[in-house]
Write an enzyme that holds these catalytic residues in place. Structure first.
Site, PDB file in Angstrom:
ATOM      1  N   ASP A   1       0.823  -1.205   0.000  1.00  0.00           N
ATOM      2  CA  ASP A   1       0.000   0.000   0.000  1.00  0.00           C
ATOM      3  C   ASP A   1       0.864   1.265   0.000  1.00  0.00           C
ATOM      4  OD1 ASP A   1       0.664   0.674   2.667  1.00  0.00           O
ATOM      5  OD2 ASP A   1      -1.009  -0.484   3.466  1.00  0.00           O
ATOM      6  N   LEU A   2       0.193   2.392  -0.133  1.00  0.00           N
ATOM      7  CA  LEU A   2       0.868   3.678  -0.317  1.00  0.00           C
ATOM      8  C   LEU A   2       1.926   3.961   0.741  1.00  0.00           C
ATOM      9  CD1 LEU A   2       0.876   6.442  -1.893  1.00  0.00           C
ATOM     10  CD2 LEU A   2      -0.800   7.224  -0.202  1.00  0.00           C
TER      11      LEU A   2
END
Length: 232
Positions: A101-102
């Site tokens: 994820d980011l």
């Protein structure tokens, strides 16, 4: 796909004509004259017709040190993507294997070999992924059996697979798991009301992140690494 369908699509001819071309020995696959209309080729078969290459793809396998703030996607309107970190010549045909994820960092794999990536992500292969997790509050021994047992999440009505947790220091743990449900590690630590401050993937199967790669950097895998990732 079958060679007759492939040639029909590439040359815009019907399959009966392909049979004639095969009989005339005008098609080679991986250096061997093709004769059977039912012969199956894959995305990396080297196909030549009358000396002209119709397909000459090479499998590519890339290790990247994904930095925080970059999304694991091929396109995104708001954020820089991991594809953007590659040179233009490297990007063609690549897809991401096992996203981060980011706000997570670490080992990310990209390839154009769909069979390899499917095998790597197949649940029955039980390829372990290892993460270094930094937490807001101190860890205690009670975390270890809770992770090993698996946790039930009512919203999805699922119980996670057993995960191995090693306490590295008061605020740092190493977590190994064989599945990757949505924000799974953060949610598991959330059961202890202990927010995750940093999540960094260090290895997948038998492959560890090259420590010489700076965040955002990448390199091709060796043939040995491509194979050894399945040894775990």
């Amino acid at each position: 796909m079958r060679i007759d369908r492939f040639m029909s699509l590439r040359l815009s001819i019907n399959r009966r004509d392909v049979k004639r071309l095969l009989a005339q020995k005008r098609i080679t696959i991986d250096g061997v004259i093709a004769e059977d209309t039912q012969q199956v080729i894959d995305e990396f078969s080297h196909v030549v017709f009358d000396g002209r290459e119709l397909q000459a793809n090479t499998p590519r396998y890339i290790m990247m040190h994904k930095p925080i703030g970059v999304v694991s996607a091929t396109k995104d309107q708001q954020h820089q993507t991991v594809i953007d970190l590659l040179s233009t010549s490297q990007r063609e045909g690549l897809h991401i294997v096992g996203r981060l994820d980011l706000n997570s960092s670490g080992l990310l794999l990209l390839t154009n070999d769909s069979r390899w990536s499917k095998r790597l992500m197949a649940p029955d292969k039980e390829i372990a992924k290892v993460y270094r997790v930094t937490l807001e509050h101190p860890l205690t021994e009670e975390y270890i059996p809770a992770f090993a047992k698996g946790m039930y999440f009512e919203y999805e009505d699922i119980t996670t697979r057993p995960a191995k947790l090693n306490i590295i220091s008061e605020y740092v743990a190493e977590v190994s798991l064989v599945e990757g449900r949505y924000h799974q590690i953060k949610r598991m630590f959330g059961r202890f009301r202990n927010p995750v401050l940093a999540l960094h993937r260090t290895s997948i199967g038998g492959l560890s992140l090259d420590t010489s790669l700076l965040p955002g950097a990448s390199r091709s895998l060796s043939g040995e690494e491509v194979d050894n990732i399945f040894s775990h």
